[in-house]
Design a protein around this motif. Structure first.
Motif, mmCIF file in Angstrom:
data_model
loop_
_atom_site.group_PDB
_atom_site.id
_atom_site.type_symbol
_atom_site.label_atom_id
_atom_site.label_comp_id
_atom_site.label_asym_id
_atom_site.label_seq_id
_atom_site.Cartn_x
_atom_site.Cartn_y
_atom_site.Cartn_z
ATOM 1 N N VAL A 20 -22.528 15.475 34.347
ATOM 2 C CA VAL A 20 -22.710 14.954 35.702
ATOM 3 C C VAL A 20 -21.650 13.882 35.929
ATOM 4 O O VAL A 20 -21.387 13.064 35.041
ATOM 5 C CB VAL A 20 -24.139 14.380 35.897
ATOM 6 C CG1 VAL A 20 -24.457 13.268 34.906
ATOM 7 C CG2 VAL A 20 -24.342 13.886 37.329
ATOM 8 N N CYS A 21 -21.006 13.913 37.098
ATOM 9 C CA CYS A 21 -20.042 12.856 37.402
ATOM 10 C C CYS A 21 -20.474 12.110 38.658
ATOM 11 O O CYS A 21 -21.258 12.610 39.466
ATOM 12 C CB CYS A 21 -18.622 13.409 37.550
ATOM 13 S SG CYS A 21 -18.348 14.398 39.016
ATOM 14 N N ALA A 22 -19.961 10.901 38.771
ATOM 15 C CA ALA A 22 -20.278 10.065 39.914
ATOM 16 C C ALA A 22 -19.237 10.293 41.005
ATOM 17 O O ALA A 22 -18.041 10.222 40.751
ATOM 18 C CB ALA A 22 -20.278 8.601 39.481
ATOM 19 N N ASP A 23 -19.716 10.587 42.219
ATOM 20 C CA ASP A 23 -18.805 10.742 43.348
ATOM 21 C C ASP A 23 -19.605 10.561 44.635
ATOM 22 O O ASP A 23 -20.746 11.025 44.737
ATOM 23 C CB ASP A 23 -18.154 12.130 43.320
ATOM 24 C CG ASP A 23 -16.995 12.227 44.293
ATOM 25 O OD1 ASP A 23 -15.845 12.128 43.859
ATOM 26 O OD2 ASP A 23 -17.252 12.397 45.509
ATOM 27 N N MET A 24 -18.994 9.910 45.610
ATOM 28 C CA MET A 24 -19.691 9.639 46.872
ATOM 29 C C MET A 24 -20.127 10.915 47.598
ATOM 30 O O MET A 24 -21.064 10.909 48.378
ATOM 31 C CB MET A 24 -18.785 8.831 47.804
ATOM 32 C CG MET A 24 -18.691 7.361 47.422
ATOM 33 S SD MET A 24 -17.374 6.558 48.332
ATOM 34 C CE MET A 24 -17.864 6.878 50.017
ATOM 35 N N GLU A 25 -19.411 12.014 47.341
ATOM 36 C CA GLU A 25 -19.705 13.279 48.044
ATOM 37 C C GLU A 25 -20.875 14.041 47.402
ATOM 38 O O GLU A 25 -21.271 15.097 47.897
ATOM 39 C CB GLU A 25 -18.465 14.197 48.024
ATOM 40 C CG GLU A 25 -17.188 13.557 48.548
ATOM 41 C CD GLU A 25 -17.312 13.141 50.013
ATOM 42 O OE1 GLU A 25 -17.815 13.944 50.805
ATOM 43 O OE2 GLU A 25 -16.915 12.005 50.339
ATOM 44 N N GLY A 26 -21.380 13.549 46.289
ATOM 45 C CA GLY A 26 -22.393 14.302 45.550
ATOM 46 C C GLY A 26 -23.792 14.194 46.123
ATOM 47 O O GLY A 26 -24.040 13.561 47.143
ATOM 48 N N GLU A 27 -24.729 14.812 45.405
ATOM 49 C CA GLU A 27 -26.142 14.753 45.792
ATOM 50 C C GLU A 27 -26.725 13.426 45.322
ATOM 51 O O GLU A 27 -26.320 12.883 44.288
ATOM 52 C CB GLU A 27 -26.881 15.919 45.113
ATOM 53 C CG GLU A 27 -28.309 16.073 45.604
ATOM 54 C CD GLU A 27 -29.080 17.162 44.856
ATOM 55 O OE1 GLU A 27 -30.312 17.146 44.936
ATOM 56 O OE2 GLU A 27 -28.435 17.999 44.191
ATOM 57 N N LEU A 28 -27.669 12.913 46.079
ATOM 58 C CA LEU A 28 -28.305 11.639 45.733
ATOM 59 C C LEU A 28 -28.874 11.708 44.309
ATOM 60 O O LEU A 28 -29.625 12.630 43.976
ATOM 61 C CB LEU A 28 -29.417 11.327 46.735
ATOM 62 C CG LEU A 28 -30.026 9.931 46.651
ATOM 63 C CD1 LEU A 28 -28.991 8.862 47.007
ATOM 64 C CD2 LEU A 28 -31.228 9.826 47.570
ATOM 65 N N MET A 29 -28.508 10.750 43.475
ATOM 66 C CA MET A 29 -28.840 10.821 42.044
ATOM 67 C C MET A 29 -30.348 10.861 41.788
ATOM 68 O O MET A 29 -30.801 11.449 40.811
ATOM 69 C CB MET A 29 -28.213 9.644 41.298
ATOM 70 C CG MET A 29 -28.771 8.294 41.674
ATOM 71 S SD MET A 29 -27.905 6.991 40.780
ATOM 72 C CE MET A 29 -29.188 5.773 40.675
#
Length: 246
Positions: free
Chosen positions: A175-184
């Protein structure tokens, strides 16, 4: 892991450091230096895949702590590097699914030190950093980690995506962190996992991101658009901890 001297200056000292098997991050060589000992340094560096940078005498003078660099200064790891296998073995010994942090081009030693500290407290089994375009285990990193470097293994790899492919075969997912991703908070972050944290400015690189199975976003309520890399690592690592405790 044991503490080591960080800056090594002088031709013989650098050659001996290589031959003793010490972990050397980078070698700075005075440009236009061609003599025998310098050639030996270059040969040893090539043999071990160490990064070599050719710089001016003025630059070396500025870097030198002894004033006797003789045209060569090496940066050695402040601590010994571990292997990725060591980390998987550690998880096995603890009877836990592997939890690793992979850092894609972290260049600030304070960020790296803080992430290693967080990794230790969150129960991660190791931190993986790339060889190029990233800070190594410097004295500043060791200091910022507040002793965590004594307990949390750090591996340095040539190719981050290749390492991810190898780990996927061993059952890990990423899993990577990115603003475009799904809410963690909506994600299932249990099981054998690799948390990927990107560079301070550019985030996770395209190729590394494509190797991730999931992309998680951290909710932002303020007026600026991103967290410091070490804070983002902490927020996501502790969501993984929370789910593991769940």
């Amino acid at each position: 892991m044991r503490m080591e001297e960080y800056t090594i200056e002088g031709r013989n000292a650098v050659i001996e450091a290589f031959r003793s098997g010490r972990s050397i991050d980078k070698v700075f060589v005075q440009e236009k230096c061609q003599d025998g000992p310098i050639q030996t340094v270059l040969r040893e560096a090539k043999k071990r895949g160490t990064i070599v940078k050719f710089v001016s005498k003025e630059r070396l003078d500025g870097m030198s702590e002894t004033g006797k660099h003789q045209g060569v200064i090496a940066y050695a790891a402040a601590y010994e590097y571990a292997s990725v296998e060591d980390m998987l073995e550690l998880a096995k010994e603890k009877g836990e699914p592997p939890f690793l942090l992979l850092l894609d081009g972290i260049e600030d030693p304070h960020n790296l030190g803080a992430i290693i500290r967080t990794a230790n407290l969150a129960g991660a089994h190791g931190v993986i950093i790339p060889k190029n375009r990233a800070v190594g285990l410097t004295g500043t990193v060791a200091k910022t980690s507040a002793g965590a470097l004594n307990y949390t293994p750090v591996a340095k790899v040539t190719n981050l995506t290749k390492t991810m492919e190898d780990l996927k075969e061993k059952g890990l997912w990423f899993v990577c962190a990115d603003m475009e991703g799904e809410l963690m908070y909506r994600m299932n972050l249990k099981g054998p996992i690799g948390l990927v944290i990107g560079n301070e400015g550019d985030g996770v690189s395209r190729l590394v991101r494509e190797h991730c199975d999931m992309i998680a976003s951290i909710p932002m309520k303020g007026d600026i658009d991103s967290l410091n890399a070490s804070v983002a690592a902490g927020v996501l690592a502790y969501e993984i901890v929370r789910q593991r405790l769940g």
